[in-house]
Scaffold this motif. Structure first.
Motif, mmCIF file in Angstrom:
data_model
loop_
_atom_site.group_PDB
_atom_site.id
_atom_site.type_symbol
_atom_site.label_atom_id
_atom_site.label_comp_id
_atom_site.label_asym_id
_atom_site.label_seq_id
_atom_site.Cartn_x
_atom_site.Cartn_y
_atom_site.Cartn_z
ATOM 1 N N GLY A 76 0.812 -1.212 0.000
ATOM 2 C CA GLY A 76 0.000 0.000 0.000
ATOM 3 C C GLY A 76 0.844 1.260 0.000
ATOM 4 N N MET A 77 1.915 1.258 0.790
ATOM 5 C CA MET A 77 2.793 2.428 0.838
ATOM 6 C C MET A 77 3.535 2.619 -0.487
ATOM 7 S SD MET A 77 2.124 3.711 3.722
ATOM 8 C CE MET A 77 3.407 4.955 3.888
ATOM 9 N N LEU A 78 3.927 1.520 -1.131
ATOM 10 C CA LEU A 78 4.555 1.632 -2.453
ATOM 11 C C LEU A 78 3.565 2.186 -3.470
ATOM 12 C CD1 LEU A 78 6.608 -1.689 -2.563
ATOM 13 C CD2 LEU A 78 7.548 0.640 -2.579
ATOM 14 N N ALA A 79 2.305 1.737 -3.389
ATOM 15 C CA ALA A 79 1.280 2.258 -4.289
ATOM 16 C C ALA A 79 1.071 3.756 -4.058
ATOM 17 C CB ALA A 79 -0.026 1.494 -4.093
ATOM 18 N N MET A 80 1.154 4.190 -2.819
ATOM 19 C CA MET A 80 1.048 5.626 -2.525
ATOM 20 C C MET A 80 2.176 6.387 -3.202
ATOM 21 S SD MET A 80 -1.635 6.407 -0.639
ATOM 22 C CE MET A 80 -1.181 7.957 0.183
ATOM 23 N N ASP A 81 3.399 5.859 -3.105
ATOM 24 C CA ASP A 81 4.545 6.513 -3.737
ATOM 25 C C ASP A 81 4.380 6.592 -5.255
ATOM 26 O OD1 ASP A 81 5.717 6.845 -1.277
ATOM 27 O OD2 ASP A 81 6.994 5.058 -1.430
ATOM 28 N N GLU A 82 3.714 5.585 -5.829
ATOM 29 C CA GLU A 82 3.489 5.559 -7.273
ATOM 30 C C GLU A 82 2.212 6.301 -7.673
ATOM 31 O OE1 GLU A 82 3.387 1.399 -8.002
ATOM 32 O OE2 GLU A 82 5.560 1.112 -7.759
#
Length: 440
Positions: A76-82
């Motif tokens: 989820g945090m990686l998706a936020m960064d993307e």
């Protein structure tokens, strides 16, 4: 050996305990529980700026640990960064289904929803998170998000569709005979209790553009319809409103012109216009107070003796108890004046509600309510002034695990029981509504 392959081999050996992830945001109850090695490795890769490899590690790990909160949180945090906010929201919701008390996850879900423009749901998540035991600086940040939502949100809408079995669609008594002017009369078949299965549609929308500093225009409406076989008991109600809303910090004042039209049995029943004054106050980030006072001029299409005015006051409050539960309450008073005193009445209303997100994605809301009606004059046919007491309890269950295009399954059970000193107006009614509604 590529790190994904290396991690996959280690995953086959299971979990290991350690403190590297003791402060995992997804971890709320047991800071010493075991953490997948993939989550630790991915965290280190993210710290080194290698998000692509970290994502590959986590996606491969999910094949072995599909229900692991730490892996889902990092994805989820990686998706936020993307800036893939819908994907991030899905990962965070997945965790909250398993652990509704995960405050940090609820905060990140609120942030993802805010970034995607879903301000209403974002505000809801932030208010529930605000009830957690958080540091002062985190609470201050939540308050800033809530203030931004308050300024940016200009459109709200709701919709639900349901199949609606009903044991008493015409709210009729169970008796076979009634005494009128002291003489016994048999109820006709149309006047007796009817059962049926209908289709229910309930939708509303409001647009609130800025027209000046601290001033908005409110333009909205709602539509409610139940449709039964044969059409004799179909009910349609349309309501609209327009007017300005003034904002003074945590206080909102609205003055609205209102109008409504109702059709019953697919024939015009009544219509009216009115004025409504609303006040909303947020004494804290966890609390909402609302009150409205409305006066309407009502006209009936077939029975002019029912024409008159209706004045109503309604007050409500909502409070977030914990990150996954809340309470609410309502008080009301309405006065209807018609051309005949025996039809004029005063209704008192009171109710409470409790909301809780449960494990497994189930959300429950229970709302008991009591209404008391008193009529102004004797009904000649029965020789008494009519007195009604209505108890109604609503239980709503929503499954957040199953979501499609922003809609989720919902089951509502409604039990109504009205007791009147005139038997003709007493009834019992059980309603079931099984359908879908917009997820918040």
């Amino acid at each position: 050996m590529p790190i994904c392959r290396f991690i996959a081999i280690l995953l086959a050996c299971g979990y290991f305990s350690g403190s590297a992830f003791a402060d995992s945001p997804a971890q709320t109850n047991d800071t010493n529980r075991e953490i997948p090695l993939a989550a630790v490795a991915a965290t280190r890769l993210m710290e080194q700026g290698d998000s692509k490899q970290a994502k590959a590690v986590l996606l491969e790990a999910r094949e072995h640990f599909a229900d692991n909160d730490d892996i889902a949180f990092l994805l989820g945090m990686l998706a936020m960064d993307e800036q893939e906010f819908e994907s991030a929201s899905a990962y965070f919701r997945e965790i909250l289904i398993r652990d509704p008390q995960a405050v940090r996850v609820r905060l990140e879900l609120g942030r993802a929803l805010f970034e995607s423009g879903d301000y209403r749901d974002a505000g809801r998540q932030f208010r529930f998170a605000r009830s957690g035991n958080l540091p002062t600086e985190v609470n201050a940040n939540i308050d800033r998000y809530l203030a931004a939502i308050h300024h940016l949100q200009t459109f709200n809408w709701d919709v639900s569709v349901a199949l609606a079995p009903d044991t008493n669609i015409n709210a009729a008594p169970s008796i076979e005979e009634i005494s009128i002017f002291g003489l016994p009369f048999q109820l006709s078949e149309d006047a007796k209790r009817q059962t049926g299965i209908g289709i229910l549609l309930n939708t509303s929308a409001e647009w609130t553009p800025h027209i000046a500093e601290n001033t908005r225009l409110r333009l909205g409406g709602s539509l409610y319809r139940t449709d039964y076989r044969g059409g004799g008991f179909d009910d349609t109600f349309v309501n609209v409103h327009v007017g300005p809303k003034f904002q003074f910090g945590d206080l909102e004042l609205s003055t609205l012109l209102t109008g409504f039209h109702r059709w019953y049995g697919n024939e015009p029943y009544n219509h009216g216009t009115g004025l409504r004054q609303e006040v909303t106050y947020y004494p804290s980030s966890r609390t909402r107070l609302h009150t409205s006072l409305e006066h309407q001029w009502v006209r009936h299409d077939d029975v002019s003796s029912l024409d008159g005015t209706r004045t109503s006051w309604l007050g409500s409050w909502q409070y977030a108890l914990t990150p996954s539960s809340g309470v609410m309450g309502v008080l009301g008073l309405s006065k209807e004046s018609t051309e005949l005193d025996m039809l004029s009445n005063t209704v008192y209303r009171g109710g409470v509600g409790y909301y809780r997100e449960l494990f497994g994605g189930l959300t429950a809301l229970i709302q008991p309510e009591y209404l008391r009606a008193r009529y102004d004059d004797v009904t000649p046919a029965f020789g008494v002034e009519r007195r009604d007491n209505l108890w109604r309890t609503r239980l709503r269950l929503t499954n957040r695990r199953w979501v499609f295009k922003g809609f989720t399954p919902e089951l509502t059970l409604i039990r109504s029981s009205r007791r009147s000193n005139i038997d003709l107006y007493s009834y019992d009614r059980n309603q079931v509504q099984l359908g879908v509604s917009k997820l918040y």
